[in-house]
Design an enzyme around this catalytic site. Structure first.
Site, PDB file in Angstrom:
ATOM      1  N   GLY A 182      64.446  37.529  20.537  1.00  0.00           N
ATOM      2  CA  GLY A 182      64.930  38.252  19.229  1.00  0.00           C
ATOM      3  C   GLY A 182      65.254  36.242  19.134  1.00  0.00           C
ATOM      4  O   GLY A 182      66.035  35.985  20.105  1.00  0.00           O
ATOM      5  N   HIS A 183      64.310  35.972  17.711  1.00  0.00           N
ATOM      6  CA  HIS A 183      64.873  35.136  16.944  1.00  0.00           C
ATOM      7  C   HIS A 183      66.126  34.720  15.720  1.00  0.00           C
ATOM      8  O   HIS A 183      65.587  35.478  14.445  1.00  0.00           O
ATOM      9  CB  HIS A 183      63.629  34.293  16.479  1.00  0.00           C
ATOM     10  CG  HIS A 183      61.996  34.689  18.252  1.00  0.00           C
ATOM     11  ND1 HIS A 183      61.155  33.956  18.012  1.00  0.00           N
ATOM     12  CD2 HIS A 183      62.720  34.455  19.177  1.00  0.00           C
ATOM     13  CE1 HIS A 183      60.963  34.235  18.851  1.00  0.00           C
ATOM     14  NE2 HIS A 183      61.471  34.160  19.979  1.00  0.00           N
ATOM     15  N   GLY A 237      64.088  32.238  28.139  1.00  0.00           N
ATOM     16  CA  GLY A 237      64.144  32.115  27.158  1.00  0.00           C
ATOM     17  C   GLY A 237      65.460  32.211  26.466  1.00  0.00           C
ATOM     18  O   GLY A 237      65.906  31.534  26.623  1.00  0.00           O
ATOM     19  N   ASP A 238      65.952  32.956  24.953  1.00  0.00           N
ATOM     20  CA  ASP A 238      67.148  32.181  24.629  1.00  0.00           C
ATOM     21  C   ASP A 238      67.169  30.829  24.384  1.00  0.00           C
ATOM     22  O   ASP A 238      67.887  30.310  24.058  1.00  0.00           O
ATOM     23  CB  ASP A 238      68.406  32.937  25.061  1.00  0.00           C
ATOM     24  CG  ASP A 238      67.872  34.146  25.210  1.00  0.00           C
ATOM     25  OD1 ASP A 238      67.687  34.501  24.141  1.00  0.00           O
ATOM     26  OD2 ASP A 238      68.235  34.909  26.488  1.00  0.00           O
ATOM     27  N   THR A 258      68.976  40.091  20.886  1.00  0.00           N
ATOM     28  CA  THR A 258      68.972  41.419  21.084  1.00  0.00           C
ATOM     29  C   THR A 258      70.040  42.439  21.393  1.00  0.00           C
ATOM     30  O   THR A 258      70.584  43.959  20.783  1.00  0.00           O
ATOM     31  CB  THR A 258      67.271  41.367  22.063  1.00  0.00           C
ATOM     32  OG1 THR A 258      66.753  40.083  21.383  1.00  0.00           O
ATOM     33  CG2 THR A 258      66.965  42.989  22.080  1.00  0.00           C
ATOM     34  N   LYS A 270      64.085  29.186  20.713  1.00  0.00           N
ATOM     35  CA  LYS A 270      63.153  29.006  19.904  1.00  0.00           C
ATOM     36  C   LYS A 270      62.296  29.386  18.444  1.00  0.00           C
ATOM     37  O   LYS A 270      61.469  28.803  17.853  1.00  0.00           O
ATOM     38  CB  LYS A 270      61.230  29.707  20.658  1.00  0.00           C
ATOM     39  CG  LYS A 270      61.483  29.487  22.125  1.00  0.00           C
ATOM     40  CD  LYS A 270      60.270  29.982  22.854  1.00  0.00           C
ATOM     41  CE  LYS A 270      61.348  31.871  22.369  1.00  0.00           C
ATOM     42  NZ  LYS A 270      62.531  31.533  24.117  1.00  0.00           N
ATOM     43  N   GLN A 310      60.647  35.266  24.610  1.00  0.00           N
ATOM     44  CA  GLN A 310      61.506  35.284  26.404  1.00  0.00           C
ATOM     45  C   GLN A 310      60.901  33.120  26.663  1.00  0.00           C
ATOM     46  O   GLN A 310      60.618  32.338  25.748  1.00  0.00           O
ATOM     47  CB  GLN A 310      60.459  35.869  27.373  1.00  0.00           C
ATOM     48  CG  GLN A 310      60.673  37.238  27.188  1.00  0.00           C
ATOM     49  CD  GLN A 310      60.020  38.020  26.041  1.00  0.00           C
ATOM     50  OE1 GLN A 310      58.979  38.036  26.046  1.00  0.00           O
ATOM     51  NE2 GLN A 310      60.673  38.839  24.965  1.00  0.00           N
TER      52      GLN A 310
HETATM   53  P1  IMP Z   1      62.838  43.551  29.310  1.00  0.00           P
HETATM   54  O1  IMP Z   1      61.294  42.220  28.388  1.00  0.00           O
HETATM   55  O2  IMP Z   1      63.495  43.983  28.571  1.00  0.00           O
HETATM   56  O3  IMP Z   1      61.849  44.511  30.314  1.00  0.00           O
HETATM   57  O4  IMP Z   1      63.699  42.699  30.338  1.00  0.00           O
HETATM   58  C1  IMP Z   1      63.453  42.229  31.110  1.00  0.00           C
HETATM   59  C2  IMP Z   1      64.263  41.022  32.122  1.00  0.00           C
HETATM   60  O5  IMP Z   1      63.962  39.972  30.943  1.00  0.00           O
HETATM   61  C3  IMP Z   1      65.943  41.409  31.637  1.00  0.00           C
HETATM   62  O6  IMP Z   1      66.710  40.238  32.125  1.00  0.00           O
HETATM   63  C4  IMP Z   1      66.191  40.495  29.821  1.00  0.00           C
HETATM   64  O7  IMP Z   1      67.706  40.359  30.473  1.00  0.00           O
HETATM   65  C5  IMP Z   1      65.310  39.903  29.703  1.00  0.00           C
HETATM   66  N1  IMP Z   1      64.238  39.184  28.332  1.00  0.00           N
HETATM   67  C6  IMP Z   1      63.693  40.242  27.893  1.00  0.00           C
HETATM   68  N2  IMP Z   1      63.011  39.730  27.056  1.00  0.00           N
HETATM   69  C7  IMP Z   1      64.315  38.103  26.712  1.00  0.00           C
HETATM   70  C8  IMP Z   1      64.756  37.438  25.179  1.00  0.00           C
HETATM   71  O8  IMP Z   1      63.528  37.047  24.800  1.00  0.00           O
HETATM   72  N3  IMP Z   1      65.633  36.311  26.080  1.00  0.00           N
HETATM   73  C9  IMP Z   1      65.930  36.487  27.170  1.00  0.00           C
HETATM   74  N4  IMP Z   1      66.050  37.596  28.127  1.00  0.00           N
HETATM   75  C10 IMP Z   1      64.871  38.465  27.522  1.00  0.00           C
END
Ligand code: IMP
Length: 420
Positions: free
Chosen positions: A40-41, A12-13, A297, A16, A221
């Site tokens: 978070g975009h 992720g990050d 986020t 995108k 993600q």
């Molecule tokens: P959840 O999606 O909030 O359940 O988090 C599960 C895992 O995914 C954690 O390690 C978060 O930091 C990671 N995660 C969730 N959404 C993002 C994103 O948009 N970017 C990066 N990491 C994410």
């Protein structure tokens, strides 16, 4: 007509949002198909910075945004985003699947409770209620967007679900009382506000396809957070890979033709779980500071490391990536040496794939190939304007992955984007 899918190839990050904004110039529909406001975009246009969590980022350029059935929606957050955009003069053209699931107040409480219970072994979630909401969807205890249009339906769903949630919260040591009438009233208000957006969005997409409209699917993600193919259990709860696009939007997989993998020129990760190429030295700090690697986020600092091509190849295989967009190449400027992970050593033996078992991943030692660094460069207009060493770096990535790089981003602005 073009149907494009944008997929994150790392954790992720990857940037995108900017690439979606760039690609959405030619699209009429921009569709989210998984995840929720854990994403978070960030999109920067001149002096305006837009931070979006659930609204598809293409709406900023006036496209029709669709939130598909595979998404989970926190209605309060969605409305804040819609209102925030309106204040900046953008009235989003939005449609939301009646089959998308709602993040309820108890999902957020349970996300916190589960993490607290796990203690040292926590996942490091965004605490947005994502996991508990998807769990309820799969166990058929969820509440969907369509349910908040009818008071009787919602009331009977809450009667069924709330007593169990109350007991689970108690088991986790939480005293919060779930007030059915309060939840019912709040969500009926949301239903009233949302009803103009709620639709059978798969039919809207079918119609758009029949009419030859361009559609862009915006993944959230990254592949290593995919619930099946990521670093399980340190993953999110949705299907992040291209296959998730068809399920999460009701759009047939046979119509997905252009699958664009977004790859940051180095690796980052937030939350817990192993990351084989993580750096614990000054270079890691340099990448974090120079790349502004702090979560959109949660504002958490992102862990940084060298580009891991075993990770990106895993993503290319799983999603059938047809081309790559490389982001944040400029962050690597001015380093003496740039390294790329091209394999791992596991228990002394070299391997060239990403292991499924998390214990194995945690002891994988990266095998690196080194490149000479390159100096700072300004706004290149063509590929040949990039320093020769950076060109070599990118050409090596293409040959290793056997996938073409078609876009290179060298800064946050729209015009700092190079077609290769
Ligand atoms: P959840 O999606 O909030 O359940 O988090 C599960 C895992 O995914 C954690 O390690 C978060 O930091 C990671 N995660 C969730 N959404 C993002 C994103 O948009 N970017 C990066 N990491 C994410």
């Amino acid at each position: 007509m073009v149907v494009q899918v944008v997929i994150g190839t790392q954790w992720g990050d990857e940037g995108k949002g900017k690439i979606v904004d760039y690609l959405s110039k030619d699209a009429e529909y921009v569709v989210r198909f998984q995840g929720g406001n854990n994403a978070g975009h960030t999109i920067k246009i001149k002096n305006d910075v837009y931070k979006l969590h659930i609204v598809p980022s293409g709406v900023i350029s006036g496209k029709i945004g669709i939130i598909g059935n595979g998404c989970v929606i926190d209605p309060g957050v969605l409305f804040e985003e819609i209102d925030g955009l309106s204040k900046k003069g953008i009235v989003p053209r939005l449609l939301i699947s009646n089959r998308a699931h709602l993040i309820m107040p108890y999902h957020k409480l349970l996300d916190g409770a589960e993490e607290r219970y796990l203690g040292e072994k926590k996942i490091g979630t965004t605490k947005r209620g994502i996991g508990p909401c998807y769990s309820d969807k799969i166990s058929r205890n969820g509440i969907r967007m369509g349910d908040i249009l009818n008071k009787t339906t919602l009331s009977s769903r809450l009667d069924q679900i709330l007593p169990i949630k109350q007991r689970i919260l108690k088991a986790y040591g939480f005293d919060e009382v779930l007030d059915k009438e309060e939840i019912l009233d709040t969500f009926m208000v949301y239903g009233e506000r949302f009803k103009k957006y709620i639709a059978d969005t798969h039919l809207v997409l079918h119609d758009a396809f029949e009419k030859g409209k361009n559609i862009l699917f915006e993944g959230a993600q990254g592949t290593m957070l995919d619930v099946d193919y990521g670093t399980y259990p340190f993953t999110t709860s949705s299907h992040v890979i291209a296959g998730g696009c068809a399920i999460g939007s009701g759009f047939p997989p046979s119509n997905l033709t252009d699958i664009i993998g977004i790859m940051k020129a180095y690796t980052t990760r937030v939350g817990e779980g192993p990351m084989p190429s993580e750096l614990f030295d000054d270079v890691g700090i340099y990448l974090q500071q120079k790349g502004h690697e702090f979560g959109t986020t949660t504002s958490r600092p992102r862990r940084c490391g060298w580009l891991d091509l075993i990770v990106v190849r895993h993503a290319c295989i799983l999603s059938g990536i047809t081309r790559l967009a490389v982001t944040k190449l400029d962050v690597l400027n001015d380093l003496d040496v740039v390294k790329v992970c091209i394999g791992y050593r596991l228990n002394g033996k070299p391997i060239d794939y990403f292991p499924s078992c998390i214990q194995d991943v945690s002891i994988c030692e990266p095998i690196y190939k080194e490149f000479s660094g390159w100096p700072e460069f300004q706004c290149p207009k063509t590929f040949s304007d990039i320093p020769k060493q950076a060109q070599d770096y990118l050409r090596f990535i293409e040959s290793f992955l056997k996938v073409k790089i078609s876009v290179v981003s060298t800064g946050p602005e729209r015009d700092e984007t190079l077609k290769v």
